[in-house]
Design an enzyme around this catalytic site. Structure first.
Site, PDB file in Angstrom:
ATOM      1  N   SER A 137     -32.191  52.432-116.202  1.00 25.14           N
ATOM      2  CA  SER A 137     -31.643  51.191-115.668  1.00 25.14           C
ATOM      3  C   SER A 137     -31.308  51.340-114.191  1.00 25.14           C
ATOM      4  O   SER A 137     -32.208  51.397-113.383  1.00 25.14           O
ATOM      5  CB  SER A 137     -30.457  50.648-116.463  1.00 25.14           C
ATOM      6  OG  SER A 137     -30.227  49.308-116.040  1.00 25.14           O
TER       7      SER A 137
ATOM      8  N   HIS B 234     -21.186  50.680-103.574  1.00 25.87           N
ATOM      9  CA  HIS B 234     -20.808  49.901-102.396  1.00 25.87           C
ATOM     10  C   HIS B 234     -19.493  50.474-101.889  1.00 25.87           C
ATOM     11  O   HIS B 234     -18.551  50.629-102.673  1.00 25.87           O
ATOM     12  CB  HIS B 234     -20.625  48.420-102.740  1.00 25.87           C
ATOM     13  CG  HIS B 234     -21.815  47.826-103.414  1.00 25.87           C
ATOM     14  ND1 HIS B 234     -22.949  47.459-102.728  1.00 25.87           N
ATOM     15  CD2 HIS B 234     -22.070  47.574-104.718  1.00 25.87           C
ATOM     16  CE1 HIS B 234     -23.836  46.983-103.584  1.00 25.87           C
ATOM     17  NE2 HIS B 234     -23.324  47.048-104.803  1.00 25.87           N
TER      18      HIS B 234
ATOM     19  N   CYS C  95     -29.627  52.560-120.527  1.00 22.53           N
ATOM     20  CA  CYS C  95     -30.053  51.820-121.711  1.00 22.53           C
ATOM     21  C   CYS C  95     -29.834  52.593-123.011  1.00 22.53           C
ATOM     22  O   CYS C  95     -29.947  52.027-124.091  1.00 22.53           O
ATOM     23  CB  CYS C  95     -31.510  51.395-121.582  1.00 22.53           C
ATOM     24  SG  CYS C  95     -32.647  52.771-121.375  1.00 22.53           S
TER      25      CYS C  95
END
Length: 136
Positions: free
Chosen positions: A77, A82, A97
């Site tokens: 995935s 950030h 996943c």
């Protein structure tokens, strides 16, 4: 938390994996601007959990006192980061996943970014019956 309902057929035994949402606050602003430090952390997560990077990771360093954004596309995935040096704050999101063991987010963010507070939320994603199916 509700237990997943059993399914039959092609979705029997399907688990949607695990998602981690991590918030680190009280971090050292200079560390949050340090792209190689962020990359190093992300590479360790990928290696330690046995994840597979698809293509080249994408990075963006914001100008001046801004932070960085990192995005890894994984066959399992994704991993995203950030950083907000102006707020001494960083966020990480890892979705796999398939279930994976926990990773020591708290200890590593305290060590690498001098985080004073780390919140790790873990969500097991799974398939549940739709409301219509459950009324049958």
């Amino acid at each position: 938390m509700d237990e997943p309902q059993q399914r039959s057929g092609p979705l029997a035994g399907f688990t949607g994996g695990t998602e981690w949402m991590i918030d680190a606050s009280g971090c050292a602003a200079d560390a949050l601007r340090d792209l190689p430090r962020v990359q190093s952390l992300c590479q360790r997560v990928v290696a330690d959990l046995g994840l597979t990077i698809v293509g080249q990771p994408t990075f963006h360093t914001f100008p001046g006192p801004g932070g960085v954004t990192a995005l890894y596309l994984l066959s399992e995935s994704h991993l995203a980061c950030h950083t907000y040096p102006e707020h001494e704050f960083a966020t990480f999101n890892l979705y796999c996943c398939r279930r994976r063991p926990a990773w020591p987010w708290r200890q590593e963010l305290e060590r690498l970014f001098e985080a004073r507070d780390v919140v790790v939320r873990q969500l097991h994603r799974d398939l549940r019956l739709t409301r219509k199916e459950s009324l049958r």
